[in-house]
Design an enzyme around this catalytic site. Structure first.
Site, mmCIF file in Angstrom:
data_model
loop_
_atom_site.group_PDB
_atom_site.id
_atom_site.type_symbol
_atom_site.label_atom_id
_atom_site.label_comp_id
_atom_site.label_asym_id
_atom_site.label_seq_id
_atom_site.Cartn_x
_atom_site.Cartn_y
_atom_site.Cartn_z
ATOM 1 N N ARG A 33 6.231 -6.407 -3.012
ATOM 2 C CA ARG A 33 5.328 -5.252 -3.029
ATOM 3 C C ARG A 33 5.881 -4.119 -2.168
ATOM 4 N NH1 ARG A 33 -0.550 -4.750 -0.505
ATOM 5 N NH2 ARG A 33 -1.354 -3.006 -1.729
ATOM 6 N N HIS B 139 6.465 -0.241 -3.388
ATOM 7 C CA HIS B 139 5.820 0.881 -2.704
ATOM 8 C C HIS B 139 6.854 1.836 -2.129
ATOM 9 C CE1 HIS B 139 1.362 -0.260 -2.174
ATOM 10 N NE2 HIS B 139 1.860 -1.015 -3.140
ATOM 11 N N ASN C 112 -1.113 2.156 1.820
ATOM 12 C CA ASN C 112 -0.105 1.228 2.326
ATOM 13 C C ASN C 112 -0.573 0.338 3.471
ATOM 14 O OD1 ASN C 112 2.024 1.827 0.570
ATOM 15 N ND2 ASN C 112 2.732 3.542 1.812
ATOM 16 N N HIS D 206 2.616 -9.599 -10.490
ATOM 17 C CA HIS D 206 1.296 -10.101 -10.117
ATOM 18 C C HIS D 206 1.137 -11.589 -10.420
ATOM 19 C CE1 HIS D 206 -0.724 -5.836 -10.241
ATOM 20 N NE2 HIS D 206 0.141 -5.995 -9.260
#
Length: 328
Positions: free
Chosen positions: A64, A68, A95, A195
């Site tokens: 992740r 990001h 975040n 996911h």
């Protein structure tokens, strides 16, 4: 003479276009550190594996973190910067939920690399390698990571807003955000497969369980049994620290059950479920759901493309400490 000049003009324009394409990502190479730090991949692999053995959260957190990072300033480790004023990327509201284990993984890998090749390997490259490692450690594909990124010199919380997908996004908003980074609809669907591992806090999807609409309290696209399971795990006045697996079946294994769950109405987020509401997207979901090798191949290709987003091969640095610019 005029014809000759026109041919030379065309040739110059063609060469200029080639140089422009190279500057946008062509300078990344799979063997970039062949001479300067030949063991970098094994060093990072060992550091990430050690961290992964300490806590499984390492996998989701690192993957992740990479996503990001790339979607805001490009894949330049700007997400790693710690600001004394609390105004760096990592401080932005979108975040703050990033798990500390992701940051710690990159920091530990950087320390291990610095011990062997000081001042040679960027934090951006280490993050890209670490993301590949956690995918592999959880059962996903391995792939060659293109290297040669520099660490960015800008990290601002204000730049994060509207640059990351929201779990409430519909398919058109998701497509537009990915297209901005030259990522296709197939890339969107493949990368959503991340996911398949990890967890989510209840407040990221509770809108689907309570007061979804004036006439429908629960999102009707949710599998009814799955919805009741989520309600049990995430009561209305839920403790914000409670988390549930994003993949209800195999949350610790990188597999294609994520896509099988989407077809069954068990996508956790709205941004998951919309992938089967669009007919073209659904066909790709069904292809990944029925063929793990197709998903593995698709995910690897899309991760390589993601790793090219906004890379700096100039106007950057190789940080000594991933959390601070060299001039601090």
């Amino acid at each position: 003479m005029r014809l000759l000049m026109d041919k030379w003009t065309v040739l110059c324009i063609f060469l200029l276009l080639l140089c422009t394409e190279s500057a946008e990502g062509g300078e990344l190479k799979k063997n970039y550190y062949k001479n300067s730090c030949p063991d970098v991949e094994s060093i990072v692999s060992e550091a990430v594996s050690k961290k992964f053995q300490q806590t499984f959260v390492t996998a989701q957190a690192t993957l992740r973190l990479f996503f990001h990072d790339c979607f805001v300033e490009g894949c330049d480790a700007s997400i790693m910067i710690v600001s004394p004023n609390g105004d760096a990327e990592r401080d932005a509201p979108d975040n703050v939920s990033l798990a500390g284990d992701g940051f710690d993984t990159v920091i530990k890998a950087k320390e291990a690399v610095e011990a062997v090749c000081p001042g040679v390997v960027s934090c951006a490259d280490i993050l890209a390698l670490a993301a590949r490692e956690v995918v592999f450690l959880t059962g996903g594909p391995s792939y060659k990571v293109e290297l040669g990124r520099l660490d960015g010199l800008v990290s601002k919380a204000s730049n994060v807003k509207d640059n990351l997908p929201d779990p409430r996004f519909d398919y058109q908003k998701l497509k537009a955000m990915f297209a901005k980074h030259k990522l296709s609809d197939t890339d969107l669907i493949a990368l959503s497969g991340a996911h398949t591992i990890g967890v989510s806090h209840c407040n990221r999807f509770s809108n689907r369980l309570y007061n979804f609409s004036p006439s429908t309290p629960i999102d009707p696209t949710l599998n009814a049994t799955y919805a009741q399971q989520l309600i049990q795990e995430c009561p209305l006045d839920v403790d914000p620290n409670i988390v549930v697996g994003m993949d209800p079946d195999t949350p610790r294994t990188f597999d294609n059950s994520y896509y099988q769950n989407l077809i069954a109405g068990k996508g956790l987020f709205t941004s998951d479920e919309v992938l089967v509401l669009d007919s073209a997207a659904r066909r790709k979901v069904e292809a990944f759901a029925s063929d793990m090798s197709a998903f593995s191949s698709g995910f690897a290709k899309s991760m390589i493309k993601l790793g090219r987003v906004g890379v700096k091969t100039s106007d950057g640095e190789i940080r000594k400490d991933c959390t601070a610019y060299n001039y601090y």
